[in-house]
Motif scaffolding. Structure first.
Motif, PDB file in Angstrom:
ATOM      1  N   GLN A 426       0.844  -1.192   0.000  1.00 59.49           N
ATOM      2  CA  GLN A 426       0.000   0.000   0.000  1.00 59.49           C
ATOM      3  C   GLN A 426       0.879   1.242   0.000  1.00 59.49           C
ATOM      4  O   GLN A 426       1.938   1.278   0.645  1.00 59.49           O
ATOM      5  CB  GLN A 426      -0.916   0.014   1.226  1.00 59.49           C
ATOM      6  N   ALA A 427       0.411   2.259  -0.734  1.00 61.07           N
ATOM      7  CA  ALA A 427       1.170   3.506  -0.867  1.00 61.07           C
ATOM      8  C   ALA A 427       0.529   4.582  -0.004  1.00 61.07           C
ATOM      9  O   ALA A 427      -0.606   5.004  -0.275  1.00 61.07           O
ATOM     10  CB  ALA A 427       1.211   3.954  -2.324  1.00 61.07           C
ATOM     11  N   PRO A 428       1.210   5.049   1.045  1.00 59.29           N
ATOM     12  CA  PRO A 428       0.623   6.115   1.883  1.00 59.29           C
ATOM     13  C   PRO A 428       0.586   7.472   1.197  1.00 59.29           C
ATOM     14  O   PRO A 428      -0.221   8.325   1.571  1.00 59.29           O
ATOM     15  CB  PRO A 428       1.539   6.123   3.110  1.00 59.29           C
ATOM     16  N   TRP A 429       1.464   7.679   0.193  1.00 54.01           N
ATOM     17  CA  TRP A 429       1.490   8.958  -0.519  1.00 54.01           C
ATOM     18  C   TRP A 429       1.169   8.702  -1.991  1.00 54.01           C
ATOM     19  O   TRP A 429       1.815   7.899  -2.670  1.00 54.01           O
ATOM     20  CB  TRP A 429       2.870   9.617  -0.398  1.00 54.01           C
ATOM     21  N   ARG A 430       0.186   9.395  -2.484  1.00 55.16           N
ATOM     22  CA  ARG A 430      -0.213   9.194  -3.879  1.00 55.16           C
ATOM     23  C   ARG A 430       0.832   9.690  -4.857  1.00 55.16           C
ATOM     24  O   ARG A 430       0.980   9.153  -5.947  1.00 55.16           O
ATOM     25  CB  ARG A 430      -1.531   9.914  -4.143  1.00 55.16           C
ATOM     26  N   SER A 431       1.583  10.732  -4.474  1.00 52.19           N
ATOM     27  CA  SER A 431       2.543  11.320  -5.405  1.00 52.19           C
ATOM     28  C   SER A 431       3.851  10.557  -5.450  1.00 52.19           C
ATOM     29  O   SER A 431       4.634  10.734  -6.388  1.00 52.19           O
ATOM     30  CB  SER A 431       2.813  12.780  -5.015  1.00 52.19           C
ATOM     31  N   PRO A 433       5.862   6.857  -5.512  1.00 49.54           N
ATOM     32  CA  PRO A 433       5.671   5.421  -5.761  1.00 49.54           C
ATOM     33  C   PRO A 433       6.422   4.564  -4.739  1.00 49.54           C
ATOM     34  O   PRO A 433       7.340   3.811  -5.085  1.00 49.54           O
ATOM     35  CB  PRO A 433       6.212   5.249  -7.176  1.00 49.54           C
ATOM     36  N   TYR A 435       5.744   1.820  -1.648  1.00 46.23           N
ATOM     37  CA  TYR A 435       4.715   0.930  -1.108  1.00 46.23           C
ATOM     38  C   TYR A 435       5.260   0.198   0.115  1.00 46.23           C
ATOM     39  O   TYR A 435       6.424  -0.242   0.128  1.00 46.23           O
ATOM     40  CB  TYR A 435       4.275  -0.089  -2.164  1.00 46.23           C
TER      41      TYR A 435
END
Length: 807
Positions: A426-431, A433, A435
């Motif tokens: 899961q990626a906590p920050w959308r900007s 990459p 995970y």
């Protein structure tokens, strides 16, 4: 005769056109009317119009009576000639009927026919109430159409249930009592089988019950049954004894058995059975199935033998009896929870080898049980589990005058209880990459084999967080890197002398992985549509290279870890895995592409040939770094190269499928593993399967980098076997069906398994015969001859059951 002159005169006038035609035309019409009047006056009674009468019922229905002649006296109407009474869905027909319009009772004689829904009766005499449906019939022939639910284990026939009887009494609720009659579903003119019974009861959509009945094959009495029932509907389960089975075996002797089926509720049933074997003893079987709720099911099976053993040359006996049990429970619980139990128990491998019904089940030496409660939510997975694995290694060896007895050996591994929590990447920050994921577990473990036995509760825990970063360099190169830190603790360990110790042991490892995905090479091929096939077809060939580097460090004192499961086989490693996969796809018109051929070749190179000192020379080494590329042990000492693994598949679907796995060991410079599987189905009913497997990965002493200790046995058993199966038809297919199978061991020069089964199914019955031989060395060499007479919609007479069939 009166019409001939008229027609003659008319024809003459049309030809001659005489002036006196008008006079003769009037005479012609007069003669025609006179002849018609005379013909009606002398008409026979059979051409007279039928008389119809309607009788209203107090229940709101109306009975329509139609006959050639009717007369009424009070409430009784007497009808003669083609009498037809219709009331709602009931139709009664006869030559003579006396009908009471007040009670709706009808007394019918002569060619009596009753039709109601899918029921049809023909009788010489009947007393029937068209309103209530109750009646008594004499000299009866009847048919009842019964809807059958498809069942892959039973021969299904669409023929109606046919019966003949001296007296039949029909009751409301579609119940028939039959006296002195016989029942079949075959052609009534030439029935292959029949059930004769002085008393029988048919409850439509439920069962057929026979009292003091006898079963006849081609009108010859074969079996007497004091009481028997058979299904007469789609969903029928009835408590009672099943069909007895009789057989003969070279090792079991004469076999006689039966079973009792119990269905106390719609959601539960049970079967209890036993067999007497004249040469061995008593065999018991039992099963219990239940589905108390829509999302919950349970099944328990038991199989055991009280064996007195075959007689040895010295007069002694060696019993091989035992038992095996299985419990399966599945349940979907509220909140997304799922509960599963798969418990298996086997008393000994000798028992399974000696008494299993099939060759495949007999040679299975592993036993696995699992209980878990799991839930997946928002990318996380929580599991509470209990696992138990038992692998049987060797069979017991009896004592001789010069050598002592050697007990059987096995390995038992248990994880109970255990809790695991993990997450997907899961990626906590959308900007960015980046995970994150993790895996963690805690629980207690246990191991027992011929060398050690740990305490029942050895604590263990592990935590492994992981970070993954995918990178893309343009559109042609993708690089995925991941790093993990793993901390693990075991409550017991081995000491420096290799003995079991209660001292705990820990490890803290770092893991780093880089996966390179170069661009996929593609090429398309178009095939021009032919005159007969206008569908355009396109092919695509791809080459997918792959390259992965993996580094693990921090596994110190690997030899001190007890091998409870694969988690304990983690070692230091620095390795690269490389290979490529070729695929050929086909696309017809607008259909989805279909993979026709795939070929994967892969190999590993180990920069650290000793895996951080974990390798042991002269024995089979099994590590995660090794078995991730091959399930067969190949490292008997330090290794820099793994075998080259080739996996070739042809899967066009339909006609045939082929798969071949090859492993070439560059250190031994030979093929060490060959596995081939071929499935062919050129026609709709014909099929064939051939499987070949060979394993010879043992190195010679000269091939080892270092010589093993002289007392250490480093070899693993070689294997060279082939199995084939060819057949035509299926178990419940109408017509001729044949299947034959064979298994041969080239290593031991032994024909291990032979099976031939021939059956013929007609519209109402069938016959199946089988010869089976199982050769498992000194434990079992058995010839079995089995026979079954198949009764459509009911089951089998004989000792060839569905669970033992090989279709």
């Amino acid at each position: 005769m009166l019409g001939y002159p008229t027609d003659f005169i008319d024809c003459m006038l049309r030809v001659n056109r005489h002036p006196r035609a008008r006079v003769l035309s009037g005479l012609r019409h007069f003669l025609f009317l006179a002849a018609l009047h005379l013909a009606l006056a002398v008409l026979p009674p059979g051409i007279a119009s039928a008389q119809q009468t309607r009788f209203p019922s107090g229940k709101g229905g109306v009975a329509d009576l139609e006959a050639k002649t009717q007369s009424r006296k009070g409430d009784v109407t007497t009808a003669e000639g083609e009498v037809d009474i219709q009331y709602a869905d009931t139709r009664l027909r006869a030559d003579h009927v006396e009908f009471n319009s007040k009670t709706y009772e009808a007394t019918a004689t002569g060619h009596v026919q009753l039709d109601y829904g899918n029921e049809h009766l023909e009788a010489g005499e009947a007393h029937y109430n068209v309103s209530t449906g109750h009646g008594l019939f004499h000299n009866v022939r009847g048919t009842v159409m019964i809807e059958r639910r498809p069942n892959p284990t039973i021969l299904i026939s669409e023929n109606p249930l046919y019966f003949e009887a001296r007296d039949v009494e029909r009751f409301p609720g579609e119940v028939y009592l039959i006296h002195r009659g016989w029942i079949t579903i075959c052609d009534p003119e030439h029935p292959k089988w029949q059930f004769y019974a002085p008393n029988a009861r048919i409850r439509l959509n439920k069962t057929v019950a026979l009292i003091n009945a006898n079963f006849r094959l081609f009108r010859v009495p074969l079996i007497w049954l004091p009481y028997a029932t058979a299904p007469a509907g789609r969903k029928v389960r009835a408590t009672g004894f099943l069909i007895p089975d009789v057989g003969q075996s070279s090792r079991k002797g004469f076999i006689l058995g039966d079973a009792f089926y119990l269905a106390p509720t719609p959601w539960m049933d049970a079967t209890l059975g036993a067999q007497y074997m004249s040469r061995r003893g008593l065999l018991e079987r039992g099963s219990l199935r239940a589905k108390p709720f829509e999302n919950t099911s349970a099944e328990y099976t038991y199989f055991g033998v009280d064996d007195r053993g075959l007689r040895n040359p010295d007069g002694t006996r060696t019993p091989q009896g035992g038992e095996q049990q299985r419990l399966e429970i599945q349940s979907l619980l509220p909140g997304g929870w799922r509960f599963v139990t798969d418990y298996n128990h086997l008393s000994s491998l000798t028992f399974r080898l000696a008494f299993s019904d099939s060759f495949g089940e007999a040679i299975n030496s592993e036993l696995r049980s699992a209980v878990f409660l799991s839930n997946n939510f928002r990318g996380f997975s929580l599991n509470f589990a209990g696992l138990n694995d038992k692998s049987f290694l060797t069979l017991p060896v009896a004592a001789t005058p010069t050598t002592p007895a050697v007990p059987a050996t096995s390995v038992t591994l248990r994880n109970l209880p255990e809790a695991r929590l993990g997450s997907v990447e899961q990626a906590p920050w959308r900007s960015a990459p980046v995970y994150f994921s993790f895996d963690a577990f805690t629980g207690v473990v246990y191991r027992r084999d011929q060398n050690i036995q740990t305490s029942n509760f050895v604590d263990r825990y592990e935590l492994a967080p992981r970070v993954t970063v995918p990178l893309h360099f343009g559109q042609w190169l993708g690089v995925t890197t991941s790093a993990a830190f793993r901390t693990t603790r075991y409550g017991d360990s081995y000491n420096s002398a290799g003995l079991l110790s209660g001292a705990s042991i820990s490890r803290n490892t770092g893991e780093f992985t880089v996966e390179l995905r170069p661009p996929v090479l593609e090429r398309f091929f178009d095939r021009t549509a032919s005159k007969t096939d206008k569908t355009p077809r396109r092919y695509k060939h791809t080459i997918e290279p792959e390259l992965t580097y993996r580094f693990v460090t921090g596994v110190n004192h690997f030899a001190n870890f007890i091998r409870f499961d694969s988690d304990a086989t983690l070692t230091d490693t620095s390795e690269v895995e490389y290979g490529f996969t070729q695929r050929l796809f086909r696309k017809d018109g607008d259909d989805q592409p279909q993979e026709l051929i795939s070929w994967r070749i892969v190999q590993k190179h180990y920069f650290d040939p000793t895996f951080g000192g974990a390798i042991v020379n002269g024995q089979r080494n099994v590590f995660q770094a090794l078995d991730s590329i091959s399930p067969f042990a190949f490292a008997f000492g330090p290794r820099n190269w793994s075998p080259i693994v080739s996996d070739f598949k042809i899967t066009p679907g339909g006609l045939y499928d082929v798969e071949q796995i090859l492993q070439y060991d560059p250190q031994a410079q030979r093929l060490v593993t060959i596995g081939t599987l071929l499935k062919v189905k050129p026609y709709r009913e014909f099929f064939a399967t051939v499987a070949y497997f060979r394993l010879n990965a043992n190195p010679a002493f000269s091939e080892l980098p270092l010589q093993p200790p002289p007392l250490l046995n480093f070899e693993q058993p070689a294997s060279n076997q082939i199995r084939g199966l060819v057949g035509y038809g299926s178990e419940t297919r109408k017509g001729l069906n044949l299947i034959a199978g064979v298994g041969y061991d080239f290593e031991n020069k032994t024909l291990q398994n032979q099976t031939v089964q021939l059956s013929y199914n007609g519209s109402c019955c069938g016959l199946a015969v089988e010869y089976r031989r199982i050769n498992l060395g000194q434990v079992r060499a058995e010839n079995q001859f089995r026979l079954a007479f198949i009764i459509a919609n009911i089951g089998n007479f004989g000792n060839l059951r569905h669970r033992e069939k090989i279709f």
